[in-house]
Design a protein around this motif. Structure first.
Motif, PDB file in Angstrom:
ATOM      1  N   GLN A   1       0.836  -1.203   0.000  1.00 45.95           N
ATOM      2  CA  GLN A   1       0.000   0.000   0.000  1.00 45.95           C
ATOM      3  C   GLN A   1       0.873   1.257   0.000  1.00 45.95           C
ATOM      4  O   GLN A   1       0.612   2.213  -0.737  1.00 45.95           O
ATOM      5  CB  GLN A   1      -0.922  -0.019   1.221  1.00 45.95           C
ATOM      6  N   GLU A   2       1.913   1.258   0.793  1.00 45.04           N
ATOM      7  CA  GLU A   2       2.813   2.412   0.850  1.00 45.04           C
ATOM      8  C   GLU A   2       3.524   2.620  -0.491  1.00 45.04           C
ATOM      9  O   GLU A   2       3.655   3.751  -0.967  1.00 45.04           O
ATOM     10  CB  GLU A   2       3.841   2.236   1.968  1.00 45.04           C
ATOM     11  N   ALA A   3       3.950   1.520  -1.120  1.00 42.70           N
ATOM     12  CA  ALA A   3       4.618   1.622  -2.420  1.00 42.70           C
ATOM     13  C   ALA A   3       3.662   2.193  -3.466  1.00 42.70           C
ATOM     14  O   ALA A   3       4.046   3.035  -4.286  1.00 42.70           O
ATOM     15  CB  ALA A   3       5.148   0.258  -2.853  1.00 42.70           C
ATOM     16  N   LEU A  58       1.635   6.704  -6.719  1.00 40.91           N
ATOM     17  CA  LEU A  58       0.558   7.640  -7.051  1.00 40.91           C
ATOM     18  C   LEU A  58       0.973   9.090  -6.790  1.00 40.91           C
ATOM     19  O   LEU A  58       0.692   9.986  -7.598  1.00 40.91           O
ATOM     20  CB  LEU A  58      -0.704   7.300  -6.265  1.00 40.91           C
ATOM     21  N   PHE A  59       1.648   9.304  -5.672  1.00 40.33           N
ATOM     22  CA  PHE A  59       2.110  10.660  -5.365  1.00 40.33           C
ATOM     23  C   PHE A  59       3.140  11.132  -6.397  1.00 40.33           C
ATOM     24  O   PHE A  59       3.124  12.292  -6.812  1.00 40.33           O
ATOM     25  CB  PHE A  59       2.697  10.748  -3.955  1.00 40.33           C
ATOM     26  N   GLU A  69       3.319  10.108  -9.505  1.00 38.61           N
ATOM     27  CA  GLU A  69       2.555  10.353 -10.727  1.00 38.61           C
ATOM     28  C   GLU A  69       1.827  11.695 -10.648  1.00 38.61           C
ATOM     29  O   GLU A  69       1.810  12.469 -11.608  1.00 38.61           O
ATOM     30  CB  GLU A  69       1.556   9.209 -10.920  1.00 38.61           C
ATOM     31  N   GLN A  70       1.261  11.964  -9.490  1.00 34.02           N
ATOM     32  CA  GLN A  70       0.557  13.232  -9.295  1.00 34.02           C
ATOM     33  C   GLN A  70       1.541  14.406  -9.359  1.00 34.02           C
ATOM     34  O   GLN A  70       1.249  15.439  -9.963  1.00 34.02           O
ATOM     35  CB  GLN A  70      -0.173  13.227  -7.953  1.00 34.02           C
ATOM     36  N   ARG A  71       2.716  14.238  -8.774  1.00 33.54           N
ATOM     37  CA  ARG A  71       3.736  15.288  -8.801  1.00 33.54           C
ATOM     38  C   ARG A  71       4.157  15.584 -10.240  1.00 33.54           C
ATOM     39  O   ARG A  71       4.257  16.750 -10.652  1.00 33.54           O
ATOM     40  CB  ARG A  71       4.955  14.861  -7.974  1.00 33.54           C
ATOM     41  N   ILE A  72       4.343  14.530 -11.024  1.00 30.02           N
ATOM     42  CA  ILE A  72       4.730  14.707 -12.427  1.00 30.02           C
ATOM     43  C   ILE A  72       3.607  15.412 -13.196  1.00 30.02           C
ATOM     44  O   ILE A  72       3.857  16.316 -13.993  1.00 30.02           O
ATOM     45  CB  ILE A  72       5.095  13.347 -13.064  1.00 30.02           C
ATOM     46  N   GLY A  73       2.367  15.005 -12.931  1.00 30.49           N
ATOM     47  CA  GLY A  73       1.225  15.652 -13.588  1.00 30.49           C
ATOM     48  C   GLY A  73       1.133  17.134 -13.238  1.00 30.49           C
ATOM     49  O   GLY A  73       0.869  17.980 -14.103  1.00 30.49           O
ATOM     50  N   ILE A  74       1.363  17.437 -11.980  1.00 34.20           N
ATOM     51  CA  ILE A  74       1.321  18.843 -11.544  1.00 34.20           C
ATOM     52  C   ILE A  74       2.441  19.631 -12.211  1.00 34.20           C
ATOM     53  O   ILE A  74       2.232  20.760 -12.684  1.00 34.20           O
ATOM     54  CB  ILE A  74       1.394  18.933 -10.006  1.00 34.20           C
ATOM     55  N   GLN A  75       3.632  19.033 -12.272  1.00 28.40           N
ATOM     56  CA  GLN A  75       4.752  19.723 -12.922  1.00 28.40           C
ATOM     57  C   GLN A  75       4.460  19.980 -14.395  1.00 28.40           C
ATOM     58  O   GLN A  75       4.747  21.059 -14.920  1.00 28.40           O
ATOM     59  CB  GLN A  75       6.042  18.906 -12.780  1.00 28.40           C
TER      60      GLN A  75
END
Length: 147
Positions: A36-38, A43-44, A46-52
């Motif tokens: 779950q942590e992995a 996901l985080f 992926e979200q960081r890349i999307g935000i960038q």
């Protein structure tokens, strides 16, 4: 492997801190929590890349908008300079027209003043000649009387 051991210890500590339940490293729930942590980390990320990427696109759009704004400002500056040049040219033309009208309006007054001055000088000269003639006549008679 040391990283995974550190992750296991961190999970055990977090579970105990939050729930008060003491887990061990060989507890089957640890594997579920590690997965779950992995997944959360993935996901985080992926979200960081999307935000960038979103921020990069936004910055590119802003850059385009700023370029358009700068171009419009340059056009306005050029337009402003043209307007000022036109106004200056019209102002010069109006000034020349006004000078002509002022000169035309003042010319009769100046001519009248010059004529009045010339008449006054002529009158003074006539009086001066008359006075000079009278004085000369008086001197002439005075000389005749003595001769």
């Amino acid at each position: 492997m040391a990283k995974q051991a550190d992750d296991v210890e961190a999970i055990i500590t977090d579970v105990f801190r939050v729930s008060g339940i003491k887990l061990t490293a060989d507890d089957p729930i640890i594997a579920v929590l590690l997965v779950q942590e992995a997944r959360l980390k993935a996901l985080f990320e992926e979200q960081r890349i999307g935000i960038q990427q979103g921020l990069a696109e936004y910055a590119a759009e802003m850059d385009d908008a700023l370029k358009e704004t700068v171009a419009a400002a340059k056009e306005l500056k050029t337009y402003r300079e043209q307007i000022l040049a036109d106004l200056l040219a019209k102002s010069d033309g109006q000034l020349q027209d006004a000078e002509g009208r002022i000169y035309a309006a003042m010319q009769p007054k100046i001519a009248a003043q010059n004529k009045a001055l010339a008449d006054e000088i002529a009158a003074k000269m006539n009086r001066s000649w008359l006075v000079a003639a009278l004085i000369s006549l008086g001197v002439f008679f005075a000389l005749l009387k003595f001769i």
